[in-house]
Design a protein around this motif. Structure first.
Motif, mmCIF file in Angstrom:
data_model
loop_
_atom_site.group_PDB
_atom_site.id
_atom_site.type_symbol
_atom_site.label_atom_id
_atom_site.label_comp_id
_atom_site.label_asym_id
_atom_site.label_seq_id
_atom_site.Cartn_x
_atom_site.Cartn_y
_atom_site.Cartn_z
ATOM 1 N N VAL A 8 -93.321 114.513 94.131
ATOM 2 C CA VAL A 8 -92.447 114.187 93.929
ATOM 3 C C VAL A 8 -91.007 112.859 95.362
ATOM 4 C CG1 VAL A 8 -90.099 115.036 93.952
ATOM 5 C CG2 VAL A 8 -91.864 116.062 92.482
ATOM 6 N N VAL A 9 -91.075 112.149 95.523
ATOM 7 C CA VAL A 9 -89.845 111.170 96.256
ATOM 8 C C VAL A 9 -88.309 111.247 96.122
ATOM 9 C CG1 VAL A 9 -90.664 109.047 97.558
ATOM 10 C CG2 VAL A 9 -92.074 109.641 95.511
ATOM 11 N N LEU A 10 -87.589 111.677 97.206
ATOM 12 C CA LEU A 10 -86.574 111.629 97.695
ATOM 13 C C LEU A 10 -85.967 110.885 97.179
ATOM 14 C CD1 LEU A 10 -86.413 115.615 98.815
ATOM 15 C CD2 LEU A 10 -85.606 114.891 97.045
ATOM 16 N N PHE A 11 -86.465 109.846 97.801
ATOM 17 C CA PHE A 11 -85.627 108.192 98.016
ATOM 18 C C PHE A 11 -86.836 106.996 98.029
ATOM 19 C CE2 PHE A 11 -87.637 109.951 101.961
ATOM 20 C CZ PHE A 11 -88.759 109.266 102.476
ATOM 21 N N GLU A 12 -86.153 105.885 97.828
ATOM 22 C CA GLU A 12 -86.638 104.955 97.631
ATOM 23 C C GLU A 12 -86.935 104.089 98.492
ATOM 24 O OE1 GLU A 12 -87.642 103.542 94.183
ATOM 25 O OE2 GLU A 12 -88.677 101.567 95.503
ATOM 26 N N GLU A 13 -88.675 103.910 99.235
ATOM 27 C CA GLU A 13 -88.613 103.078 100.350
ATOM 28 C C GLU A 13 -88.940 101.680 99.831
ATOM 29 O OE1 GLU A 13 -91.495 104.238 103.846
ATOM 30 O OE2 GLU A 13 -91.747 105.337 102.120
ATOM 31 N N GLU A 210 -81.668 92.279 103.764
ATOM 32 C CA GLU A 210 -81.351 92.259 102.580
ATOM 33 C C GLU A 210 -80.892 93.527 101.708
ATOM 34 O OE1 GLU A 210 -84.795 92.383 103.293
ATOM 35 O OE2 GLU A 210 -85.135 94.602 101.862
ATOM 36 N N THR A 214 -78.041 92.960 98.541
ATOM 37 C CA THR A 214 -78.749 93.058 97.103
ATOM 38 C C THR A 214 -77.804 94.881 97.077
ATOM 39 O OG1 THR A 214 -80.638 93.108 98.115
ATOM 40 C CG2 THR A 214 -80.561 94.063 96.280
ATOM 41 N N TYR A 215 -77.090 95.767 97.571
ATOM 42 C CA TYR A 215 -76.437 96.665 97.758
ATOM 43 C C TYR A 215 -75.022 97.257 97.928
ATOM 44 C CZ TYR A 215 -81.301 98.490 96.507
ATOM 45 O OH TYR A 215 -82.471 98.757 96.528
ATOM 46 N N MET A 216 -75.198 96.219 99.407
ATOM 47 C CA MET A 216 -74.368 96.703 99.448
ATOM 48 C C MET A 216 -72.961 95.829 99.651
ATOM 49 S SD MET A 216 -75.069 98.262 103.050
ATOM 50 C CE MET A 216 -76.093 99.187 103.202
ATOM 51 N N THR A 280 -84.840 87.922 101.109
ATOM 52 C CA THR A 280 -84.829 88.342 100.174
ATOM 53 C C THR A 280 -85.830 89.252 99.554
ATOM 54 O OG1 THR A 280 -83.794 87.303 98.737
ATOM 55 C CG2 THR A 280 -82.312 88.542 100.160
ATOM 56 N N SER A 291 -81.050 89.239 93.828
ATOM 57 C CA SER A 291 -80.934 89.526 94.717
ATOM 58 C C SER A 291 -80.409 87.946 96.089
ATOM 59 C CB SER A 291 -81.684 89.443 95.590
ATOM 60 O OG SER A 291 -82.543 91.334 94.531
ATOM 61 N N GLN B 15 -92.254 107.241 87.573
ATOM 62 C CA GLN B 15 -92.851 108.769 87.849
ATOM 63 C C GLN B 15 -91.183 109.537 87.908
ATOM 64 O OE1 GLN B 15 -91.826 108.721 91.677
ATOM 65 N NE2 GLN B 15 -93.293 109.135 92.147
ATOM 66 N N THR B 16 -91.972 111.031 87.169
ATOM 67 C CA THR B 16 -90.527 112.085 86.763
ATOM 68 C C THR B 16 -91.065 113.380 87.790
ATOM 69 O OG1 THR B 16 -92.975 113.300 85.727
ATOM 70 C CG2 THR B 16 -91.514 111.707 84.227
ATOM 71 N N THR B 17 -89.321 114.054 87.466
ATOM 72 C CA THR B 17 -89.417 114.766 88.864
ATOM 73 C C THR B 17 -90.973 116.217 89.106
ATOM 74 O OG1 THR B 17 -88.277 115.889 87.393
ATOM 75 C CG2 THR B 17 -86.850 114.643 88.869
ATOM 76 N N ASN B 29 -87.663 109.905 87.372
ATOM 77 C CA ASN B 29 -87.117 110.216 88.980
ATOM 78 C C ASN B 29 -86.665 108.732 89.379
ATOM 79 O OD1 ASN B 29 -87.551 111.174 91.721
ATOM 80 N ND2 ASN B 29 -89.169 110.840 92.097
ATOM 81 N N PRO B 31 -85.823 107.602 91.936
ATOM 82 C CA PRO B 31 -84.650 108.049 93.773
ATOM 83 C C PRO B 31 -83.639 106.590 94.442
ATOM 84 C CG PRO B 31 -87.074 106.925 93.275
ATOM 85 C CD PRO B 31 -86.900 106.624 92.185
ATOM 86 N N LEU B 32 -83.272 107.835 95.696
ATOM 87 C CA LEU B 32 -81.776 106.414 95.627
ATOM 88 C C LEU B 32 -82.807 105.982 97.020
ATOM 89 C CD1 LEU B 32 -79.457 109.942 96.335
ATOM 90 C CD2 LEU B 32 -78.833 108.287 94.820
ATOM 91 N N PRO B 33 -81.803 104.733 97.265
ATOM 92 C CA PRO B 33 -82.081 104.505 98.362
ATOM 93 C C PRO B 33 -82.989 104.726 100.318
ATOM 94 C CG PRO B 33 -80.768 102.681 97.780
ATOM 95 C CD PRO B 33 -80.649 103.913 97.233
ATOM 96 N N ARG B 34 -83.483 104.817 100.217
ATOM 97 C CA ARG B 34 -83.777 105.475 102.017
ATOM 98 C C ARG B 34 -82.347 105.200 102.861
ATOM 99 N NH1 ARG B 34 -88.437 106.838 106.057
ATOM 100 N NH2 ARG B 34 -89.482 105.591 105.161
ATOM 101 N N TRP B 35 -81.729 104.140 102.867
ATOM 102 C CA TRP B 35 -80.253 104.131 103.661
ATOM 103 C C TRP B 35 -79.115 105.254 103.148
ATOM 104 C CZ3 TRP B 35 -76.304 102.565 101.469
ATOM 105 C CH2 TRP B 35 -76.211 102.152 100.293
ATOM 106 N N LEU B 37 -80.001 108.051 101.457
ATOM 107 C CA LEU B 37 -80.384 109.561 102.569
ATOM 108 C C LEU B 37 -79.976 109.479 103.151
ATOM 109 C CD1 LEU B 37 -81.876 111.316 100.787
ATOM 110 C CD2 LEU B 37 -83.697 111.043 102.119
#
Lengths: 475, 310
Positions: A8-13, A210, A214-216, A280, A291, B15-17, B29, B31-35, B37
């Motif tokens: 399970v990934v908690l954030f998008e790398e 980038e 894209t996000y901010m 980008t 983007s 992907q799922t949790t 799932n 996920p949020l961007p790492r920045w 987090l």
């Protein structure tokens, strides 16, 4: 049940982007703009300027004393509406340019783009070209890698610090502040501002890059709604590039345009150069994307490849969507003309108000509690709060008079001499005594005028002030 | 870009949790961007640091005060040190802030200057006008009104140029410092109706109003003779005396009787008659004990300037 092994990934790398360097006309233009912008930004605080009150900083935003200096133009808080006009001009200029030529601001002038460009240049200087950088990132940690990474980040931080410090220098006397700064005697806001901007620059231009666009960035989002099919965008000519059978690499029997045409294969040789140079990390061949900051580097990349093949340029080029669909591009549409007119109006408004800026301003407020009062000799008296603001750089000695009120006298009390210091204001409480007239009742308009003591010239006139006449003495 | 990444998951699906509810309900799932987090971690750290340095958590009937973050300010001349709080910050700012220092400098300049210097200096007048306005509205406006126009018959108008007790800076200062007691006896029992009308007619004539000559002449005898004795205070010319606060009856301003607001000659005469028959007793309190020397000086100049003092 779900697959337990799946992590399970908690954030998008973030997928790291290693833009390849490219040479070409747009790259050259971008470097030129960048050098110009950096020169102006870093040199301007050190430029001195001779003014009537003595030499000072050419451009300084003195928040503490509430005065902005822009060469010979001095802006007081009362002139703050000029800022509104400047912002309006900036907004309409962007609307206008975006509607015609797309995200030109993002691609060429945005400080995020300018600073990211320099940071990628530093990265390349230390770590090498794209393949070297990718190799370095994948290689195991060793002294050489650590050295290179540390050097890169050190140089980034150095640029960030210079950026932050230079920004701070715009808000106070640069020479004095820099002296205080390194002796630890500068005011706290100077350190806080520098620190904040150092960190912000380092994080935004060095690490986030980038992702900011894209996000901010809100501009990125709302510029896209100003587009239409006639706006210039960085576009891939799909018809030419893909043909009917798609793109193909330069394989055997696919090396000339003639061979490819016979097999209905397009001109795109799928070299991937346009993707590699993209800061980008997008593929322009997928079409117009959110983007894309319109930096035009992929145009340079594709042109270079086309030149090498001796095929015509322009597989990726500035084109409107209509042009790609082989329709006519119409730039003279009502919306664009309206933008241009508003823009011109705002610019001429700004120029006009700067040219006619009075050096002395006056505002008059009648005291309304009470509006008038009867004096012992039967005269009527009204009182006024007057604010005189000397916006010039020398003290003024003035004479205050009233105009347009018969049989009335201005009473300044025991004040004999009205002197207003340079760049400061004076509040005056004055009274006007008038013979009570029975023929008029109500408000009589008149004017306060300021004259020079020496030349007896009118320097400034107030807007219409009012004298309240009331029939009170009749029996 | 995130879309590209998602496609790389196994089976080519999203992907799922990893949990399934009711057998088949799964959660994607995204996920949020790492920045983002890292931003979350940074704000969390900020909160923890805030708890350490600033008052934060309730503990019993008290709370954590925060460390290394004290404020020292003065209460009644004594230095007090307290944990960080906005009230102490405000007190400190009022005592030591840039504006407070500036104001003190102006105030001491004002105290050192003579009245003559103050009223002829535009900058000092600007300062007294802005400070005096606040002082006046806080202390004087309850009776004299926000603009100083007073209430006819009750509280004197300070905006005109008629001063019951004298309009020089010195007398205004004395008035504010020590207060005033204004008194005029009632003449209900002294005069009969006819005499009263005569005196009213005479008083009207003093300021040049149209009157019945005969009645005014009779009234004048009462005014200036032992019958009424009005001249004791108002003088035989009717100009009043600042030392006793008696009104000047010869000018256009009626300081006590509400004559100006009356429409007809009858009602004008009535309001004058009312004053003469009932008399007046008015008092202004003394302000010496309540206001500082500097505040009284500022108010003196402010009031003097309102209508253009003498």
């Amino acid at each position: 049940m779900s697959d337990q092994k799946e992590q399970v990934v908690l954030f998008e790398e973030r997928i790291p982007i290693y833009p390849r360097s490219v040479k070409g006309r747009f790259r050259k233009m971008k470097w030129a703009i960048l050098i110009l912008a950096y020169t102006v930004y870093f040199v301007l605080p050190w430029v001195r300027w001779n003014r009537e009150v003595g030499s000072g900083q050419a451009v300084m935003f003195d928040i503490h004393d509430r005065i902005f200096y822009l060469f010979d133009l001095i802006i007081n808080p009362q002139d703050i509406f000029l800022l509104a006009v400047v912002l309006m001009i900036a907004a309409f200029l962007m609307f206008f340019v975006t509607a015609i030529a797309g995200r030109v601001f993002c691609g060429y002038f945005c400080f995020q783009t300018l600073w990211t460009d320099v940071y990628i240049r530093i990265e390349r200087l230390v770590q090498g070209e794209r393949p070297a950088r990718i190799r370095l990132a994948k290689s195991p940690w060793n002294i050489k890698k650590i050295n290179k990474i540390i050097l890169t980040h050190f140089l980034w931080l150095l640029v960030s610090f210079l950026t932050g410090l230079t920004f701070t220098l715009y808000w106070a006397d640069a020479y004095e502040l820099i002296n205080q700064f390194f002796r630890g005697q500068a005011p706290f806001p100077a350190y806080a501002t520098t620190l904040f901007l150092t960190i912000a620059t380092y994080v935004m231009a060095g690490l986030a890059r980038e992702q900011v666009c894209t996000y901010m960035c809100p501009y990125a989002r709302f510029q896209s709604i100003m587009f239409d099919k006639d706006s210039l965008i960085v576009a891939y000519d799909e018809k030419r590039g893909e043909g009917e059978a798609g793109r193909a690499k330069l394989a055997k029997k696919l090396k000339t345009r003639q061979d490819r045409e016979e097999k209905n294969i397009g001109d795109c040789i799928d070299c991937g150069f346009c993707v590699q140079v993209c800061p980008t990390g997008i593929d322009i061949r997928d079409g117009l994307q959110m983007s894309c900051v319109s930096c035009a580097l992929c145009i340079d990349a594709c042109d270079a490849v086309m030149d090498k093949l001796k095929w015509p340029r322009g597989l990726i080029r500035y084109a409107s969507e209509n042009e790609l669909e082989e329709k006519k591009t119409n730039l003279f549409k009502l919306r664009n003309i309206a933008y241009a007119i508003v823009l011109l109006l705002a610019i001429s408004g700004l120029v006009w108000s700067v040219m006619t800026k009075s050096l002395l301003s006056m505002s008059v407020m009648q005291v309304r509690n009470p509006l008038y009062v009867v004096l012992s000799d039967g005269h009527l008296q009204n009182s006024y709060d007057i604010k005189l603001n000397n916006k010039s750089q020398f003290p003024m000695t003035i004479d205050l008079q009233i105009q347009g009120l018969d049989n009335a006298r201005l009473d300044l009390g025991k004040i004999k001499k009205l002197k207003i210091d340079a760049l400061s204001s004076l509040n005056l409480y004055v009274r006007i005594k008038s013979v009570a007239r029975k023929d008029v009742s109500g408000q009589i308009p008149f004017k306060f005028v300021v004259k020079t003591v020496a030349g007896n010239q009118i320097v400034e006139e107030s807007k219409d002030a009012l004298f309240t006449m009331h029939d009170v003495v009749s029996q | 870009m995130s879309e590209v990444k998602q496609d790389k998951t196994k089976q080519g699906s999203v992907q799922t949790t990893g949990h399934a509810w009711d057998g088949d309900i799964q959660e994607f799932n995204n996920p949020l961007p790492r920045w983002w987090l890292w931003g979350f971690y940074a704000t969390t750290l900020f909160a923890v640091l805030y708890w350490v340095f600033y008052p934060a958590w309730p503990v019993g009937d008290s709370y954590t005060k925060g460390v290394f973050n004290n404020i020292t300010y003065k209460v009644g001349g004594k230095e007090v040190t307290t944990h960080w709080n906005t009230r102490a910050l405000l007190m400190k700012d009022l005592q030591e802030g840039e504006e407070a220092v500036k104001q003190r400098k102006y105030m001491s300049g004002l105290m050192a200057a003579s009245y003559e210097k103050i009223v002829s200096d535009p900058k000092m007048m600007q300062f007294t006008r802005s400070v005096g306005k606040i002082l006046f509205e806080d202390n004087c406006a309850a009776c004299h009104g926000m603009g100083g126009a007073g209430v006819a018959g009750l509280f004197p108008n300070l905006v005109d140029d008629d001063w019951l007790w004298g309009g020089s800076l010195k007398t205004i200062q004395a008035t504010i410092e020590s207060g005033r007691r204004g008194y005029m006896p009632g003449f209900k029992k002294t005069f009969n109706d006819a005499q009263m009308n005569d005196v009213v007619e005479y008083v009207m004539s003093l300021s040049g109003k149209q009157v019945d000559e005969d009645m005014a002449k009779r009234g004048g005898v009462l005014f200036n003779g032992q019958g009424g004795g009005c001249y004791y205070c108002h003088t035989s010319k009717g100009t009043g005396m600042a030392s006793v606060g008696s009104a000047n009856l010869t000018d256009s301003i009626w300081t006590v009787a509400k004559v100006s607001s009356q429409k007809t000659p009858e009602t004008k005469r009535k309001v004058i008659r009312d004053v003469i028959s009932s008399g007046i007793s008015r008092e202004m309190p003394m302000w010496k004990a309540r206001l500082s020397e500097a505040e009284i000086k500022v108010l003196t100049v402010y009031v003097h300037e309102l209508g253009g003092g003498k």
